[in-house]
Motif scaffolding. Sequence first.
Motif, PDB file in Angstrom:
ATOM      1  N   UNK A  61       0.805  -1.118   0.011  1.00 40.75           N
ATOM      2  CA  UNK A  61       0.033  -0.006  -0.159  1.00 40.75           C
ATOM      3  C   UNK A  61       0.988   1.305   0.142  1.00 40.75           C
ATOM      4  N   UNK A  62       0.671   2.246  -0.870  1.00 40.32           N
ATOM      5  CA  UNK A  62       1.284   3.616  -0.893  1.00 40.32           C
ATOM      6  C   UNK A  62       1.174   4.495   0.406  1.00 40.32           C
ATOM      7  N   UNK A  63       0.241   4.246   1.202  1.00 46.45           N
ATOM      8  CA  UNK A  63      -0.161   5.094   2.200  1.00 46.45           C
ATOM      9  C   UNK A  63       0.777   4.863   3.580  1.00 46.45           C
ATOM     10  N   UNK A  64       0.790   3.428   4.159  1.00 51.10           N
ATOM     11  CA  UNK A  64       1.350   2.915   5.250  1.00 51.10           C
ATOM     12  C   UNK A  64       1.977   1.573   5.285  1.00 51.10           C
ATOM     13  N   UNK A  65       2.321   1.281   3.952  1.00 49.18           N
ATOM     14  CA  UNK A  65       3.084   0.134   3.861  1.00 49.18           C
ATOM     15  C   UNK A  65       2.433  -1.250   4.115  1.00 49.18           C
ATOM     16  N   UNK A  66       1.417  -1.185   4.372  1.00 48.22           N
ATOM     17  CA  UNK A  66       0.635  -2.708   4.602  1.00 48.22           C
ATOM     18  C   UNK A  66       0.685  -3.447   3.067  1.00 48.22           C
ATOM     19  N   UNK A  67       1.197  -4.662   3.055  1.00 50.19           N
ATOM     20  CA  UNK A  67       1.353  -5.568   2.167  1.00 50.19           C
ATOM     21  C   UNK A  67       0.251  -6.813   1.998  1.00 50.19           C
ATOM     22  N   UNK A  76       0.356  -9.329   4.408  1.00 48.96           N
ATOM     23  CA  UNK A  76       1.641 -10.009   4.711  1.00 48.96           C
ATOM     24  C   UNK A  76       2.459  -8.880   5.726  1.00 48.96           C
ATOM     25  N   UNK A  77       1.953  -7.712   5.804  1.00 46.79           N
ATOM     26  CA  UNK A  77       2.673  -6.813   6.652  1.00 46.79           C
ATOM     27  C   UNK A  77       1.533  -5.811   7.111  1.00 46.79           C
ATOM     28  N   UNK A  78       1.697  -5.668   8.313  1.00 44.33           N
ATOM     29  CA  UNK A  78       0.712  -4.570   8.994  1.00 44.33           C
ATOM     30  C   UNK A  78       1.146  -3.094   8.634  1.00 44.33           C
ATOM     31  N   UNK A  79       0.188  -2.105   8.759  1.00 43.99           N
ATOM     32  CA  UNK A  79      -0.662  -1.938   9.846  1.00 43.99           C
ATOM     33  C   UNK A  79      -2.223  -2.577   9.552  1.00 43.99           C
ATOM     34  N   UNK A  80      -2.551  -3.106   8.157  1.00 42.39           N
ATOM     35  CA  UNK A  80      -3.689  -3.736   7.833  1.00 42.39           C
ATOM     36  C   UNK A  80      -3.878  -5.004   8.788  1.00 42.39           C
ATOM     37  N   UNK A  81      -4.994  -5.371   9.075  1.00 39.29           N
ATOM     38  CA  UNK A  81      -5.064  -6.543   9.730  1.00 39.29           C
ATOM     39  C   UNK A  81      -6.199  -7.639   9.041  1.00 39.29           C
ATOM     40  N   UNK A  82      -7.050  -6.957   8.251  1.00 35.40           N
ATOM     41  CA  UNK A  82      -7.977  -7.622   7.347  1.00 35.40           C
ATOM     42  C   UNK A  82      -7.434  -7.816   5.858  1.00 35.40           C
TER      43      UNK A  82
END
Length: 120
Positions: A61-67, A76-82
Amino acid sequence: MMIPVCRLADLPRGEAFRLDLDPPVSVFHTDDGELFAIDDTCTHQDASLADGWLEGRAVECPLHASSFDLRTGAVDAPPAKRPVRTHEIVVVEGVIHVRLSTDTPGLPPCGAVRTADGPA
């Protein structure tokens, strides 16, 4: 229902194509030539994953690097959880089509989708 996206020849490897659906869907063409379709909106915060960085079979993600894993939609990488919802890709006579999933989309807590350039 299959939705035509674009000609395969018009989507270079390493690039993404965003479909303005509700919710938006993006098709990714990996450097290895694989095609994947996922919901375009990061589940952490409103950002277009098509504007993110494609690395192998993942998009950051370009905003906070969730993968997210493009094969499964898993985080694959937070901060996303779903996870994000995945969709089937079908190529017919050189044209990429998406068969939309009937699963419930995983949307971020707030409403509007945001691109790397600002609010949509």
